[in-house]
Design a protein around this motif. Sequence first.
Motif, PDB file in Angstrom:
ATOM      1  N   LEU A   1       0.837  -1.210   0.000  1.00 21.95           N
ATOM      2  CA  LEU A   1       0.000   0.000   0.000  1.00 21.95           C
ATOM      3  C   LEU A   1       0.866   1.252   0.000  1.00 21.95           C
ATOM      4  CD1 LEU A   1      -2.949   1.190   0.408  1.00 21.95           C
ATOM      5  CD2 LEU A   1      -2.354   1.287   2.824  1.00 21.95           C
ATOM      6  N   PHE A   2       1.895   1.237   0.877  1.00 21.82           N
ATOM      7  CA  PHE A   2       2.753   2.417   0.967  1.00 21.82           C
ATOM      8  C   PHE A   2       3.498   2.640  -0.346  1.00 21.82           C
ATOM      9  CE2 PHE A   2       3.346   2.622   5.890  1.00 21.82           C
ATOM     10  CZ  PHE A   2       1.961   2.731   6.033  1.00 21.82           C
ATOM     11  N   ASP A   3       3.945   1.512  -0.953  1.00 26.63           N
ATOM     12  CA  ASP A   3       4.647   1.633  -2.238  1.00 26.63           C
ATOM     13  C   ASP A   3       3.727   2.236  -3.292  1.00 26.63           C
ATOM     14  OD1 ASP A   3       6.938   0.643  -1.225  1.00 26.63           O
ATOM     15  OD2 ASP A   3       6.630  -1.410  -1.964  1.00 26.63           O
ATOM     16  N   LYS A   4       2.525   1.674  -3.334  1.00 27.62           N
ATOM     17  CA  LYS A   4       1.576   2.100  -4.365  1.00 27.62           C
ATOM     18  C   LYS A   4       1.252   3.589  -4.242  1.00 27.62           C
ATOM     19  CE  LYS A   4      -3.044   0.976  -6.074  1.00 27.62           C
ATOM     20  NZ  LYS A   4      -4.245   0.159  -5.832  1.00 27.62           N
ATOM     21  N   HIS A   5       1.179   4.051  -3.010  1.00 29.47           N
ATOM     22  CA  HIS A   5       0.809   5.456  -2.804  1.00 29.47           C
ATOM     23  C   HIS A   5       2.017   6.342  -2.496  1.00 29.47           C
ATOM     24  CE1 HIS A   5      -3.586   4.988  -2.908  1.00 29.47           C
ATOM     25  NE2 HIS A   5      -3.327   3.760  -2.474  1.00 29.47           N
ATOM     26  N   CYS A   6       3.211   5.769  -2.761  1.00 32.32           N
ATOM     27  CA  CYS A   6       4.436   6.543  -2.608  1.00 32.32           C
ATOM     28  C   CYS A   6       4.562   7.179  -1.219  1.00 32.32           C
ATOM     29  CB  CYS A   6       4.533   7.636  -3.675  1.00 32.32           C
ATOM     30  SG  CYS A   6       4.468   6.972  -5.343  1.00 32.32           S
ATOM     31  N   VAL A   7       4.218   6.397  -0.225  1.00 30.40           N
ATOM     32  CA  VAL A   7       4.345   6.909   1.131  1.00 30.40           C
ATOM     33  C   VAL A   7       5.815   6.857   1.536  1.00 30.40           C
ATOM     34  CG1 VAL A   7       3.728   6.506   3.545  1.00 30.40           C
ATOM     35  CG2 VAL A   7       2.029   6.163   1.719  1.00 30.40           C
ATOM     36  N   GLY A   8       6.318   7.952   2.001  1.00 29.03           N
ATOM     37  CA  GLY A   8       7.722   8.034   2.360  1.00 29.03           C
ATOM     38  C   GLY A   8       8.013   7.361   3.685  1.00 29.03           C
ATOM     39  N   PRO A   9       9.252   7.417   4.122  1.00 27.77           N
ATOM     40  CA  PRO A   9       9.637   6.747   5.376  1.00 27.77           C
ATOM     41  C   PRO A   9       9.056   7.432   6.613  1.00 27.77           C
ATOM     42  CG  PRO A   9      11.482   7.979   4.491  1.00 27.77           C
ATOM     43  CD  PRO A   9      10.415   8.045   3.447  1.00 27.77           C
ATOM     44  N   VAL A  10       8.644   8.669   6.459  1.00 23.07           N
ATOM     45  CA  VAL A  10       8.063   9.379   7.605  1.00 23.07           C
ATOM     46  C   VAL A  10       6.627   9.784   7.270  1.00 23.07           C
ATOM     47  CG1 VAL A  10       8.151  11.462   9.025  1.00 23.07           C
ATOM     48  CG2 VAL A  10      10.272  10.257   8.439  1.00 23.07           C
ATOM     49  N   VAL A  11       5.743   9.381   8.135  1.00 23.71           N
ATOM     50  CA  VAL A  11       4.340   9.830   8.061  1.00 23.71           C
ATOM     51  C   VAL A  11       4.075  10.591   9.360  1.00 23.71           C
ATOM     52  CG1 VAL A  11       1.930   9.113   7.938  1.00 23.71           C
ATOM     53  CG2 VAL A  11       3.686   7.842   6.667  1.00 23.71           C
ATOM     54  N   ASP A  12       3.455  11.743   9.219  1.00 28.36           N
ATOM     55  CA  ASP A  12       3.304  12.591  10.415  1.00 28.36           C
ATOM     56  C   ASP A  12       2.349  11.991  11.449  1.00 28.36           C
ATOM     57  OD1 ASP A  12       5.062  14.602   9.597  1.00 28.36           O
ATOM     58  OD2 ASP A  12       3.517  15.467   8.286  1.00 28.36           O
ATOM     59  N   TYR A  13       1.271  11.385  10.988  1.00 30.67           N
ATOM     60  CA  TYR A  13       0.266  10.954  11.970  1.00 30.67           C
ATOM     61  C   TYR A  13      -0.313   9.611  11.582  1.00 30.67           C
ATOM     62  CZ  TYR A  13      -4.305  10.842  14.360  1.00 30.67           C
ATOM     63  OH  TYR A  13      -5.403  10.460  15.101  1.00 30.67           O
TER      64      TYR A  13
ATOM     65  N   LEU B   1       2.015  -3.405  10.513  1.00 32.56           N
ATOM     66  CA  LEU B   1       2.587  -2.188   9.935  1.00 32.56           C
ATOM     67  C   LEU B   1       4.103  -2.306   9.821  1.00 32.56           C
ATOM     68  CD1 LEU B   1       0.539   0.598  11.785  1.00 32.56           C
ATOM     69  CD2 LEU B   1       0.352  -0.093   9.387  1.00 32.56           C
ATOM     70  N   PRO B   2       4.674  -1.762   8.765  1.00 34.29           N
ATOM     71  CA  PRO B   2       6.138  -1.803   8.589  1.00 34.29           C
ATOM     72  C   PRO B   2       6.807  -0.737   9.453  1.00 34.29           C
ATOM     73  CG  PRO B   2       5.104  -0.721   6.721  1.00 34.29           C
ATOM     74  CD  PRO B   2       4.006  -1.167   7.590  1.00 34.29           C
ATOM     75  N   LEU B   3       6.861  -1.007  10.758  1.00 33.87           N
ATOM     76  CA  LEU B   3       7.326   0.008  11.696  1.00 33.87           C
ATOM     77  C   LEU B   3       8.833   0.244  11.599  1.00 33.87           C
ATOM     78  CD1 LEU B   3       5.193  -0.947  14.833  1.00 33.87           C
ATOM     79  CD2 LEU B   3       4.834   0.960  13.259  1.00 33.87           C
ATOM     80  N   LYS B   4       9.547  -0.750  11.053  1.00 32.35           N
ATOM     81  CA  LYS B   4      10.996  -0.527  10.897  1.00 32.35           C
ATOM     82  C   LYS B   4      11.277   0.442   9.752  1.00 32.35           C
ATOM     83  CE  LYS B   4      12.709  -4.949  12.622  1.00 32.35           C
ATOM     84  NZ  LYS B   4      13.246  -6.274  12.237  1.00 32.35           N
ATOM     85  N   GLU B   5      10.477   0.311   8.703  1.00 36.56           N
ATOM     86  CA  GLU B   5      10.719   1.114   7.499  1.00 36.56           C
ATOM     87  C   GLU B   5      10.069   2.496   7.570  1.00 36.56           C
ATOM     88  OE1 GLU B   5       9.386  -1.926   7.481  1.00 36.56           O
ATOM     89  OE2 GLU B   5      11.208  -3.034   6.953  1.00 36.56           O
ATOM     90  N   HIS B   6       9.037   2.595   8.374  1.00 36.11           N
ATOM     91  CA  HIS B   6       8.291   3.853   8.421  1.00 36.11           C
ATOM     92  C   HIS B   6       8.131   4.312   9.864  1.00 36.11           C
ATOM     93  CE1 HIS B   6       7.012   3.647   4.165  1.00 36.11           C
ATOM     94  NE2 HIS B   6       7.053   2.325   4.372  1.00 36.11           N
ATOM     95  N   LYS B   7       8.299   5.619  10.022  1.00 38.53           N
ATOM     96  CA  LYS B   7       8.091   6.199  11.345  1.00 38.53           C
ATOM     97  C   LYS B   7       6.912   7.177  11.281  1.00 38.53           C
ATOM     98  CE  LYS B   7      12.920   5.950  12.803  1.00 38.53           C
ATOM     99  NZ  LYS B   7      14.150   6.697  13.036  1.00 38.53           N
ATOM    100  N   PHE B   8       6.231   7.232  12.400  1.00 39.24           N
ATOM    101  CA  PHE B   8       5.084   8.141  12.509  1.00 39.24           C
ATOM    102  C   PHE B   8       5.379   9.181  13.589  1.00 39.24           C
ATOM    103  CE2 PHE B   8       3.602   4.008  11.096  1.00 39.24           C
ATOM    104  CZ  PHE B   8       2.855   4.331   9.981  1.00 39.24           C
ATOM    105  N   GLY B   9       5.135  10.427  13.258  1.00 37.75           N
ATOM    106  CA  GLY B   9       5.412  11.496  14.227  1.00 37.75           C
ATOM    107  C   GLY B   9       4.515  11.395  15.453  1.00 37.75           C
ATOM    108  N   VAL B  10       3.260  11.144  15.209  1.00 39.19           N
ATOM    109  CA  VAL B  10       2.281  11.003  16.298  1.00 39.19           C
ATOM    110  C   VAL B  10       1.448   9.760  16.027  1.00 39.19           C
ATOM    111  CG1 VAL B  10       0.202  11.996  17.372  1.00 39.19           C
ATOM    112  CG2 VAL B  10       2.108  13.489  16.726  1.00 39.19           C
ATOM    113  N   ILE B  11       1.213   8.990  17.074  1.00 40.56           N
ATOM    114  CA  ILE B  11       0.277   7.868  16.964  1.00 40.56           C
ATOM    115  C   ILE B  11      -0.790   8.020  18.045  1.00 40.56           C
ATOM    116  CG2 ILE B  11      -0.042   5.363  17.140  1.00 40.56           C
ATOM    117  CD1 ILE B  11       2.879   5.022  16.283  1.00 40.56           C
TER     118      ILE B  11
END
Lengths: 402, 344
Positions: A289-301, A317-327
């Motif tokens: 999903l992230f690849d398809k929508h070009c989601v970068g390594p950082v998502v704010d929320y 969730l691919p928590l190693k590859e992606h970080k979220f500023g706020v959860i």
Amino acid sequence: MLQKLLNEQVLDPKNAEKVYALAQEYDRLEQGAMAVSLYLKAADLSKDKILQYKSMISIGRCYDRQGNRRYTVEGAFLDAAALLPERPEAHYLLSKFYEMGNMWKHSLMHANIGLKLSVNSRNLDIGYPGCKALAFQAALAKWYVTGTQEGKHALFDLKFRTVLDTEHKERVDRILNSIFYPDTIPYTQEDFSRFKFPFPGCEKIHNNYSKHFQDLFVLSVFKGKKNGTYLEIGSGDPFVHNNTALLETEFDWKGISIDSSQALCYNFKENRHNTVICADATEIGYEDLFDKHCVGPVVDYLQMDGDEASIQILKKLPLKEHKFGVITFEHDSYRLGTEIRDEARAILKKHGYVLLVNDVAFTELCAYEDWYVHPDIVEIDPAMRGKKDVNFVWDYMMEPIA
Amino acid sequence: MHDLRHHGLVYYALKRGGSLHPITLPKELTNETGIMNPSIFLHDGKILLNVRHVNYTLYHSEGKKFPHTWGPLQYIHPENDVTLRTHNIMCELDGNMNVLNAGRIKMNLDTDPTWNFIGLEDGRLFAWEDRLFLCGVRRDCYDDKGKGRMEMCEIEFIDGEWQEVSRNPIPAPGDDGTYCEKNWMPVLDMPWHFVKWCNPTEVVKYDIEDRTTTTVHLDESKFLKAFARDLRGGTQVVPIGQGRHLAFTHEVDLLKDVFYRKDGHYNHRILVWDQDWNIIHHTKDFHFLGTQIDHTTGYEYNIEFATGLTFLDGNVLIAFGYQDNGTFILKMPEQVFFDFVARG
């Protein structure tokens, strides 16, 4: 004093003011019957509508003290209201009167009429406690007429947005303790001065959409960031109780929302610009999903609202590859226990997240979410740390009323 | 007499050295409902006042601007209680008419009521042969239709409270066939005698031993046409010397408003009898506290009732109720009082 007033009245027997003064003294001495006679005489003698109005109200109160004379009490208050319909006192007393008989629609009508009238009324010194008491009557009646959230909101506003006298404060507390707080605690522009964590643009927000300030929390952490990003799992309605609507509409955030309800997703597509995917969040391949929508390594929320499945989704969730500023992670520990909450805390701690506000609660007791931040992405404001135990969201977000 | 007609006897008296004394009782005794129709009497060196306490508060819109939902004159009971209950509260007063103590008379001989007017109503206080009595009407023990009879209730102060020690129903003279007898006035210096009716004056004697009543004076030829209404009983009948007696009486207009709802109006009058029970003098009719007048019809509306009268230290003390809700004692110098009576 009684003797003096009596002599004055007897020697000036047609003077309605003196009759009224004597009636008040009898009333003060708890001699209700004689007070009634004199108030009625004053009302009959006088051409002054204010004095007549005060007399009829006092008659109602005297009979009320004697107990079980409801028709008479009601009649006296109605006489007063008919005499000066533009004054609030009689409407307040009628609202209270009908409350005693559980006649809630009558009570609500008079409370609302009184509220419309109360602003510019000078005090007549007849025991009228003021517009806040009318607001209480209106809120109470609204609840019992409708049994809906609107009624709860009115009572909630009295408790948290109004300075009440002790009697009404205790009554509001008792009622809210029995019926619970409303499902949602909305923010309005009137709350701005008491908002603990203001951010640029906050002052322009008329209202938010989250159930319990999640959208404002995100914006506070990001200091009113424009053009942020989000992943919203369990998006629900596009606006009602939605945590990303404010971000998108007022702060131009982009993101992906996921919900399993076709109806809600259809509604979302019709009313929001950002992407919504109708799918079971437990069956989604998030890396694809992230690849398809070009989601970068950082998502704010990241919003995680999967009810009992929240922990299952979190693990996917691919928590190693992606970080979220706020959860904001919904664990519903108030009803599901602490197992999911504790497991999520362990996972997120392992990935570097800081539990900024634990056990976010929609009452002083019912914790249902944890709010995390990642220190690699956002600067942690120590003032935003929650208490160690339950963090009732209103108390966390708002200064107490002065 | 202008001020009397328009402002009442109290106004008249206060302008001439009299004084008006309000009687208030603790709400623990009254629940703030009506206290009315007091009767004053000097006994064993004490000033005693019996006050009728009822379970209603009268609502009377004299000026008709604010009638009750059910009419301008209504008895406001508790809504779950259709009875009209009377309790008698005995008070001891000091010389300034302050209440020294007050307590409900314990009616030891009460029985289950058969009608919904319960208790001894409008009790006049007096003593005959050193026995203290309240005499009023009772309607709760004869039938279920409200039959009423005068009753002498003998009271004594026992164990720190006033208590009923004997109860003596008084039959009407003759065949006792009337529906309701009330407002008989005890003649203070003639034990067991009452003025049963004023015009023509009927005096009856009650035999407390065999409980019979006999008419001892009635001459129907003495009916006076001067009065527009019946003269009904009021206070005790007090001796004033030379075989003469004096009493306050009352007159009633029972009225209806345009919707045929009841209304009412009371006047008072003072009568003087000679030794042969001829009415030799009477005042004009008057109110105590004035009234409001309907200027289109001329009707007056006032509810007052005087049931007690005594003389003390050069003054006359007149006890009256106002609107069934309040109790007052009017003190008038004797000279002023008799001057007022003499003016007629």
